[in-house]
Design a protein around this motif. Structure first.
Motif, mmCIF file in Angstrom:
data_model
loop_
_atom_site.group_PDB
_atom_site.id
_atom_site.type_symbol
_atom_site.label_atom_id
_atom_site.label_comp_id
_atom_site.label_asym_id
_atom_site.label_seq_id
_atom_site.Cartn_x
_atom_site.Cartn_y
_atom_site.Cartn_z
ATOM 1 N N GLU A 1 1.098 -1.385 -0.090
ATOM 2 C CA GLU A 1 -0.063 -0.352 0.093
ATOM 3 C C GLU A 1 0.902 1.478 -0.325
ATOM 4 O OE1 GLU A 1 -2.225 -3.241 2.017
ATOM 5 O OE2 GLU A 1 -0.633 -2.433 2.023
ATOM 6 N N ALA B 1 1.596 7.856 5.758
ATOM 7 C CA ALA B 1 0.943 6.818 6.142
ATOM 8 C C ALA B 1 1.729 7.120 7.896
ATOM 9 C CB ALA B 1 0.911 6.282 5.395
ATOM 10 N N ALA C 1 -1.444 7.609 10.920
ATOM 11 C CA ALA C 1 -1.796 5.912 12.107
ATOM 12 C C ALA C 1 -0.786 6.923 12.854
ATOM 13 C CB ALA C 1 -0.583 5.177 11.840
ATOM 14 N N ASP D 1 -4.186 9.469 14.449
ATOM 15 C CA ASP D 1 -5.185 8.537 14.465
ATOM 16 C C ASP D 1 -4.804 7.585 15.852
ATOM 17 O OD1 ASP D 1 -5.820 9.277 12.386
ATOM 18 O OD2 ASP D 1 -6.177 7.453 11.054
ATOM 19 N N ARG E 1 -5.357 7.153 3.318
ATOM 20 C CA ARG E 1 -6.396 5.195 4.336
ATOM 21 C C ARG E 1 -6.524 4.803 3.280
ATOM 22 N NH1 ARG E 1 -8.487 9.901 7.725
ATOM 23 N NH2 ARG E 1 -7.470 9.719 9.728
ATOM 24 N N PHE F 1 -5.559 1.850 1.652
ATOM 25 C CA PHE F 1 -5.713 0.597 2.886
ATOM 26 C C PHE F 1 -6.792 0.076 2.789
ATOM 27 C CE2 PHE F 1 -1.547 2.516 4.033
ATOM 28 C CZ PHE F 1 -0.819 1.576 4.619
ATOM 29 N N ARG G 1 -6.134 -4.040 6.952
ATOM 30 C CA ARG G 1 -4.878 -3.123 7.014
ATOM 31 C C ARG G 1 -4.053 -2.871 7.680
ATOM 32 N NH1 ARG G 1 -1.005 -6.901 5.712
ATOM 33 N NH2 ARG G 1 -0.182 -5.076 3.818
ATOM 34 N N TRP G 2 -5.608 -0.932 7.234
ATOM 35 C CA TRP G 2 -5.318 0.134 7.522
ATOM 36 C C TRP G 2 -5.379 -0.146 9.533
ATOM 37 C CZ3 TRP G 2 -2.863 4.718 7.421
ATOM 38 C CH2 TRP G 2 -3.457 5.801 8.361
ATOM 39 N N ARG G 3 -5.865 -1.083 9.987
ATOM 40 C CA ARG G 3 -6.183 -0.597 11.600
ATOM 41 C C ARG G 3 -4.647 -1.667 11.989
ATOM 42 N NH1 ARG G 3 -10.684 -2.586 11.688
ATOM 43 N NH2 ARG G 3 -10.756 -4.574 11.545
ATOM 44 N N PHE H 1 -1.584 -1.733 10.589
ATOM 45 C CA PHE H 1 -0.839 -0.459 10.298
ATOM 46 C C PHE H 1 -1.104 0.103 11.666
ATOM 47 C CE2 PHE H 1 1.288 3.195 8.783
ATOM 48 C CZ PHE H 1 2.201 3.008 8.038
ATOM 49 N N CYS H 2 -1.749 1.132 11.690
ATOM 50 C CA CYS H 2 -2.337 1.385 12.887
ATOM 51 C C CYS H 2 -1.703 0.905 14.554
ATOM 52 C CB CYS H 2 -3.375 2.418 13.203
ATOM 53 S SG CYS H 2 -3.688 3.350 11.497
#
Length: 255
Positions: free
Chosen positions: A2, A11, A15, A18, A50, A53, A57-59, A61-62
């Protein structure tokens, strides 16, 4: 996959934002232009960042960023997004991406498995030198590895597979010495696919191959097999990277 070569710091900062902002940076380095971009601009384009992702996958990554940022002092974490970024070729990124998706840095076992790959490769390289050149050559190399900054903890700490090109170049040399040209070609290609500049290591064998052909009007069979194995491995690695990144655009971004 990504992040590509341009979105890493954007990113990472988003993240961080976030998950409870730890960085005090007011700007982040753009890996497209190498200019510093205000973090306010990143927030304005947060949805675009975002969207590369999937939600899952974003969750994930965070969660990784939330774990990573508490491992560093706040000033060091802030400096992280001012660096000039990842520059390994897509062939390396595609292959190592398989590994990093198998293990989580948040798990002790997976993290140590990844971090110990570099020391293991260097130890195997020393073993290959003993096999091909004897103990003295391996001992001299061990002194170099033990005293050079490039291999020190200050340079290697927290990194992932940073010295593989060194190990594979040594494997290639040792395999050539022991008359195993196919294995040597595979290892040489893996060194090149890891950091690109080891392609210069191929100049010596190429000069020998061409020189012998000009003198004898025939290709040296061992070196011919070496270069065929090298080319086939590099082609396979490139094809996998194209498959992994859904096209060749990633190569343009890298270059």
């Amino acid at each position: 996959t990504e992040l590509g070569y341009y979105r890493q710091y954007e990113a990472i900062w988003l993240a961080d934002h976030d998950t409870g902002l730890r960085s005090t940076a007011t700007s982040v380095r753009s890996l497209r232009t190498y200019d510093m971009v205000p973090t306010a601009a990143l927030l304005a384009h947060a949805a675009d960042i975002r969207s590369t992702f999937s939600p899952e996958r974003w969750r994930e990554f965070c969660e990784d960023i939330a774990w990573l940022k508490i491992q560093l002092p706040a000033p060091r974490w802030t400096l992280l997004t001012e660096d000039h970024g990842h520059n390994a070729p897509p062939t390396w990124t595609a292959a190592v991406g398989v590994l990093t998706n198998l293990f989580s840095i948040r798990g002790d076992v997976g993290r140590w498995c990844m971090l110990l790959i570099d020391p293991a490769l260097l130890l195997l390289a020393l073993g290959a030198l003993v096999w091909a050149y004897g103990f003295e050559a391996a001992a001299l190399t061990a002194v170099l590895l033990g005293t050079h900054y490039f291999f020190s903890w200050g340079h290697l700490k927290g990194t992932l597979i940073r010295t593989d090109f060194v190990a594979f170049a040594v494997f290639a040399i040792c395999c050539l010495k022991k008359g195993r040209p196919v294995a040597a070609g595979i290892c040489a290609a893996m060194a090149v696919c890891s950091r690109a500049f080891p392609v210069f290591f191929l100049l010596g064998p190429l000069v020998v191959l061409v020189g012998r052909y000009l003198r004898e009007r025939r290709l040296d069979p061992m070196l011919a097999r070496f270069f065929l194995a090298c080319a086939a491995t590099a082609l396979a690695s490139t094809c996998y990277a194209v498959f992994r990144f859904h096209g060749t655009a990633i190569f343009s971004d890298w270059m």
